[in-house]
Design an enzyme around this catalytic site. Sequence first.
Site, short mmCIF file in Angstrom:
data_model
loop_
_atom_site.label_atom_id
_atom_site.label_comp_id
_atom_site.label_asym_id
_atom_site.label_seq_id
_atom_site.Cartn_x
_atom_site.Cartn_y
_atom_site.Cartn_z
N TYR A 129 -11.43 -1.04 0.07
CA TYR A 129 -9.80 -1.24 0.21
C TYR A 129 -9.26 -0.51 -0.84
O TYR A 129 -9.73 0.03 -1.73
CB TYR A 129 -9.74 -2.73 0.28
CG TYR A 129 -10.26 -3.74 -0.86
CD1 TYR A 129 -10.53 -3.32 -2.20
CD2 TYR A 129 -10.62 -4.99 -0.60
CE1 TYR A 129 -10.91 -4.05 -3.11
CE2 TYR A 129 -11.10 -5.85 -1.73
CZ TYR A 129 -10.83 -5.41 -2.89
OH TYR A 129 -11.18 -6.31 -3.77
N GLU A 130 -7.93 -0.79 -0.63
CA GLU A 130 -6.94 0.08 -1.39
C GLU A 130 -7.32 1.31 -1.38
O GLU A 130 -6.89 2.06 -2.60
CB GLU A 130 -6.79 -0.43 -2.86
CG GLU A 130 -6.58 -2.06 -2.86
CD GLU A 130 -5.34 -2.49 -2.28
OE1 GLU A 130 -4.53 -1.72 -2.25
OE2 GLU A 130 -5.31 -3.61 -2.07
N GLY A 131 -7.59 2.05 -0.32
CA GLY A 131 -7.82 3.43 -0.09
C GLY A 131 -9.36 3.61 -0.32
O GLY A 131 -9.86 3.43 -1.52
#
Length: 566
Positions: A429-431
Amino acid sequence: MTALNDIGFLLNNVLQAPAQWQALPAFADTDADLALQVLDEASKFVASQVAPLQRVGDEVGCTFDAGKVTTPPGFKAAYQAFWQAGWPSLSCAVEDGGQGLPAVLEGVLYELLAGANHGWTMAPGLLHGAYACLKQHASPALKEQYLPKIASGEWLATMCLTEAHAGSDLGLVRSRGTPQADGSVHVNGSKIFISGGEHDLTDNIVHLVLARLPDAPAGPKGLSLFLVPKILPDGSRNAVVCERIEEKMGLHGSPTCVLRFDDATGWLVGAPHQGLNAMFVMMNAARLHVGLQGIGLLDAAWQKAHTYAQERRQMRAPKATPSGGPDPIAEHPAIRRILDTQRAWIDGGRLLAYHTALQLDVAQHHPDAGQRATAQRWCALVTPVLKAAFTDQAFAGASACLQVFGGHGYIREWGIEQIVRDARVAMIYEGTNEIQAIDLLLRKVLADGGLAMRTLLAELPGDARRDALIETTAALVLAAKADAELPYWLADDYLRAVALVLLDWAWGRISAASSDARWTAPAQAFHTWVLPEFDMRLAIMRQRLPRTFIKNKPLAQVLPALSAID
């Protein structure tokens, strides 16, 4: 030493944080005593209120019933105590109801929280990013209505980007926003993987949603950002529906929701079609915290493994004196190698993350423009490295710590297997970490011909590895002109090489500040078991550079030939 003693040493003795704060007018009143007092109280809160909920969060998890989500027993009470004690507002501006303290103190708080209970920490984890996004981009009316509640943590927030067909490629987002006569927007569409999209922790949830206006161009440049609250200002329920929560590998204490927006009322944040610019403020704030999550999770795994290794006795260690009895497994080289190696990542990672958090404040508050620019360059280049390298290590290192337990680590009783499961998502997550590597090499390094990275590296103490990375950076810039796909193949290797050079710098700083035995073993482990990976990464990158130019020559001899490529 306790974790708090280690943290204090790194902040005060190595980074000289109090002196850095004194140079910033916004933090002139922050000294070492105040910082340690805040962190001591934070540690007590985490230990007493949040850590005891780790197991129930995993085993009971969240429940879903007809659109409503109930968090595990104790979660709501702990969260109410958290925001009412003022913890979410540590680094928020005083004019917004915050405490105006340095960003690094907030970072340490969330590191401690993640290590104690990652599932619970997901709830407030996006608050600072939402706060920064709204403060920078929202209209005065939206700020007045929502910013104080976000700053205090009385209301929680989400980041609604992903759709079933649009993950990393946000240009594929189909959700729509239709302007209304009263200045609001009706939002329609579905979003998946929304952490905390529905829950019982707070009275309201502020959704920040990427969607398209009717006149939006195709692709990512056509996205706008909308604020869509669960509860509207008149007290009525907005048309935001939680369709289900996901069954996951870990993070059972955090509801991961599928949300449907059915003509939900929202308001534009920032300029039309500039939603990614606003959202990236939130995402960049989150990425540093995710790097700190990795460090906190790895430290939690290490603490469990270290304690177990001191108590578990098996066989005699090679250097043990004949005693006839088994020794603690902490005396065996195989176990010492695991523990010291993970300690090297934790301590070096902390220094890098804390330095980056200090630079965030320098970039925002330093009176000298040159200092602000230098700090911003560090943050832009190092944040994706922290996010990727230390979430990778959180999972790999926690798995190594599980190995210390042998078969006992694979069962629930000891709690180490939960950390391994919970840590895995931070790589996604978050890239994803692959996206972080592409962001670093393609968007941050190649975009300016490698100037910013070479400048940053040149400011570090000189050694053969740093110089080799400077030369490799220049070679990649030139070789990419002939092969545009090449950087995508090598981005992961490049990021790892940068991480290792930065860790080498961090351990140089730590070792210069203390020769205490506490720091000697992880320092030696870093140079023996971790740093040699740099040579492997360098060899991989050299192998993929155009053979016509490099053959087996030193890179310093390669660059003139590569510079001839148009």
